[in-house]
Design a protein around this motif. Structure first.
Motif, PDB file in Angstrom:
ATOM      1  N   ARG A 164       0.818  -1.222   0.000  1.00  0.00           N
ATOM      2  CA  ARG A 164       0.000   0.000   0.000  1.00  0.00           C
ATOM      3  C   ARG A 164       0.846   1.263   0.000  1.00  0.00           C
ATOM      4  O   ARG A 164       0.430   2.279   0.553  1.00  0.00           O
ATOM      5  N   ASN A 179      -5.961   4.874   7.662  1.00  0.00           N
ATOM      6  CA  ASN A 179      -6.762   3.878   6.946  1.00  0.00           C
ATOM      7  C   ASN A 179      -7.136   4.390   5.557  1.00  0.00           C
ATOM      8  O   ASN A 179      -7.124   3.641   4.583  1.00  0.00           O
ATOM      9  N   LYS A 195      -3.135  -4.215   6.702  1.00  0.00           N
ATOM     10  CA  LYS A 195      -4.112  -3.190   6.344  1.00  0.00           C
ATOM     11  C   LYS A 195      -5.529  -3.648   6.688  1.00  0.00           C
ATOM     12  O   LYS A 195      -6.369  -2.843   7.110  1.00  0.00           O
TER      13      LYS A 195
END
Ligand code: SF4
Ligand code: SF4
Length: 701
Positions: A51, A257, A297
């Motif tokens: 990510r 997030n 994640k």
């Protein structure tokens, strides 16, 4: 603005507590750091997740979804309240830090906030504190009195966290009162001493408190000033340290997030990040079986869920009483993480996540198989919590252990042996094109050997083999012929696209189907692909993404383009009593954002009356799941398709148009189950277009 004399006086009120305040600061920061460090332990043990690419895109999304609160207004009242709370917090952040420092350095003024700027900032923050306080009152009232259905916790999902939410809302309200009282006592004491002091914002909470305490003596005001400060400090640090124990942890985690949220939502997560298909055989265990198999994640998602219930409110599985509510997929996992990775004490080994409650599992098998991967939950979540990848990963884990529902075993075996879930012969794949009467008007060539074409019409299993859906294939072929496409099909060389197989966790079978199709498509030499099946479209476009195939289009995109180019002209609709509504298939709409093309096509048909269902476009309600969901019978109170045809009737429609063979199958079935035959019909967009094209001589067999 505070003049030097009053500042000295006020400082003297706080001075005795300086050591105490310093200790509170230190203790608060140390406790918070320790708690967060403990919360990070499972994330460090979790699986890899990639990510860290495209930082600017991610920052842009932080601005949009976090700072801009983009998704909040989808729920008007709750969204507006949340936007005010969030904006209030952002505005109050500097004031809170200034107040913290004032306890140990009495005359501290935040750089840039002295003089006129400071006075303006004080006015703004007076109102911000008031708004946040009022929002807390509204939020508590909503939870205690109005009780929106989406906050309810069905018994099967265990204990709710409503009391926790109310407790935290109360603490925030207390923080606002303490902050306002601190400002009010300061202003009141200055006024009593006849000094030019702080001007509080008219009608704000500090202003009202100042009016209430204006007549108190200076020593009393001094005590109040000290007390308000102490309560503010204690509440601030208690909130900071308490939030990581419950649903308010999202205050800390939401920014991260959203920054790390999935950018390509339509691309399914690989079995293991960093492991290519060729090396998958070296992976010892597929999917998620224990909590630590989730990626870091996905764990962050669990921490970030605000328990707002919007995902479940839009989840079709939840709406029809299947044992699945995405909100509780997160809530149960977070509770599990907190139990197994406690702040105080040692981490415990996690048990299997899916199974019986007695074994310590948090999910049932039915729960995991109930999802249609429609994406409504992800579309709705203001914090961009992901579900489909997690559910597919949990299914991969079940498949790896041989726990496949009985009803799915036969179609999966058939897919393995024959390349389609019906177990039909490959040579029958092109039978739809040989139908009596059709072949004479529209000769569909099978690619390979000597026959070549520019365009491949990828038909996929249901449209090839299901008697009813074959009509969609014929309509699509006739449209392609009408617009002059040089097209052909793969025939027996085509296998199921594998779209549903992949979403049911059978990655190896998917790869076999994909590789077979890729070879056949490459060998055909086509330059583009068209399909009338959104599932095939999604597979070819995203699941086959790294295979460098020709570009793929859904038939609705081709039709819309050719309507605009003038190649497709429509004759007026004859049945004037019909009212049409368009049902967005999940894998055309939400997963690929094709909302306008089908509507543009319908609106181009003269005389067609169209209405929108209350749930349309990105809030479309899944028909019941495509692909293998046709073979899986979950426990449910009502069929999703039945709910959907009822929505169409409520909108005033009597014809449902869709653009997906699976939606057609579910709609037609639902019309019968709902007893609406004769009052409601369903038709595929390609069929309707074919009927309405101002043809020269073509008629469907
Ligand atoms: S996942 Fe998102 S939408 Fe669902 S309850 Fe959590 S925060 Fe709300
Ligand atoms: S993808 Fe659809 S069915 Fe699955 S949990 Fe989300 S909303 Fe429910």
């Amino acid at each position: 603005m505070v003049d030097p004399q009053s500042a000295a006086q006020l400082a003297s009120w706080l001075a005795p507590g300086r050591i105490l305040f310093l200790l509170i600061h230190l203790l608060g920061v140390v406790c918070f750091s320790y708690i967060v460090a403990k919360r990070l332990v499972p994330l460090i043990r979790g699986e890899r997740d990639f990510r860290f690419d495209r930082p600017w895109v991610r920052l842009g999304r932080v601005l949009k979804f976090w700072l801009g609160q983009w998704k909040q207004p989808r729920y008007r009242v709750a969204g507006t309240v949340h936007i005010f709370i969030f904006a209030g917090f952002i505005v109050l952040a500097l004031r809170a830090f200034t107040t913290l420092i004032v306890g140990v350095s009495e005359n501290f003024v935040m750089p840039g906030l002295s003089g006129r700027a400071g006075a303006i900032y004080d006015i703004v923050t007076d109102y911000a504190a008031t708004i946040v306080f009022l929002c807390m009152v509204i939020a508590v009232f909503r939870r205690l009195v109005l009780k929106p259905a989406r906050y309810a916790v069905p018994a099967r999902y265990g204990k709710g966290h409503g009391a926790d939410a109310i407790f935290l809302l109360g603490l925030i309200a207390l923080l606002m009162v303490a902050d306002s009282l601190f400002a009010a006592t300061r202003a009141a004491s200055q006024a009593q001493a006849g000094q030019t002091g702080e001007v509080l914002a008219a009608l704000s909470l500090p202003w009202m408190l100042q009016k209430a305490i204006a007549s108190m003596s200076l020593p009393t005001l001094g005590s109040l000033y000290f007390g308000a400060y102490l309560v503010h400090e204690l509440t601030f640090y208690f909130l900071l340290c308490y939030r990581p124990f419950g649903i308010q942890f999202h205050v800390e985690t939401s920014l991260f997030n959203i920054y790390f949220a999935k950018l390509d939502r339509e691309i399914l997560k690989p079995v293991r990040w960093g492991v290519s298909d060729e090396h998958l055989d070296q992976v010892k265990s597929f999917g998620v079986k224990t909590f630590e198999d989730f990626t870091w994640k996905h764990m962050l998602d669990f921490y970030s869920c605000a328990d707002c219930g919007r995902c479940s409110d839009n989840c079709p599985a939840n709406a029809v009483g299947r044992p699945l509510s995405p909100r509780f997929v997160s809530v149960k996992a977070r509770d599990h993480a907190f139990r197994h990775y406690p702040v105080f004490g040692r981490a415990k080994n996690s048990a299997a996540l899916v199974g019986s409650k007695e074994s310590g599992a948090i999910y049932s098998e039915d729960e995991i198989w109930s999802c249609t991967t429609c994406g409504a939950c992800e579309e709705e979540c203001p914090l961009l919590v992901e579900y489909i990848d997690k559910i597919v990963d949990l299914r991969r884990g079940l498949v790896d252990e041989g726990k496949v529902p009985q009803s799915l075993q036969k179609p999966l075996k058939a897919l393995e042996s024959r390349g389609n879930p019906y177990g039909k012969m490959e040579k029958k794949k092109a039978d739809w094109a040989n139908a009596k009467g059709f072949q004479q008007t529209c000769d569909v060539k099978t690619l390979g050997q000597s026959k070549g074409a520019e365009t491949l019409y990828f038909v996929d299993s249901i449209t090839s083999y299901d008697d009813r859906m074959q009509a969609i294939a014929r309509a699509a072929a006739k449209i392609l012929k009408h617009v002059g496409e040089n097209f052909g099909i793969l025939g027996a060389a085509e296998r199921d696209s594998g779209h549903e197989v992949r979403r049911f966790g059978e990655e190896t079978l998917f790869m076999a189907l994909r590789d077979h199709n890729v070879d056949a498509i490459r060998a055909s030499g086509v330059r583009r692909i068209v399909t009338a099946d959104p599932h095939a479209y999604n597979a070819l476009k995203h699941d086959y993404d790294d295979q460098e195939l020709p570009p793929v289009e859904h038939i609705s995109q081709v039709i819309a383009r050719e309507v605009k180019s003038g190649k497709i002209k429509f004759k007026p609709l004859e049945n004037e009593g019909s009212v049409y509504t368009y049902h967005d298939p999940c894998y055309l709409g939400r997963h690929n954002q094709i909302y306008d093309d089908p509507r543009d096509v319908l609106d181009a048909i003269p005389g067609l009356k169209r209405v929108e269902m209350s749930r349309s476009r990105d809030r479309s309600f899944c028909c019941g799941g495509g692909g293998l969901m046709l073979f899986y019978e979950p426990k449910e109170d009502q069929r999703m398709g039945v709910k959907r045809v009822q929505m169409a009737a409520e909108a005033g429609a009597n014809v449902i148009v869709t653009a997906c063979p699976f939606c057609m199958a579910n709609m037609e079935d639902a019309i019968k189950v709902a007893g609406m035959e004769g009052r409601m019909t369903a038709i595929d967009l390609a069929e309707l277009v074919d009927q309405q094209i101002a043809h020269e001589g073509l008629k469907v067999a």
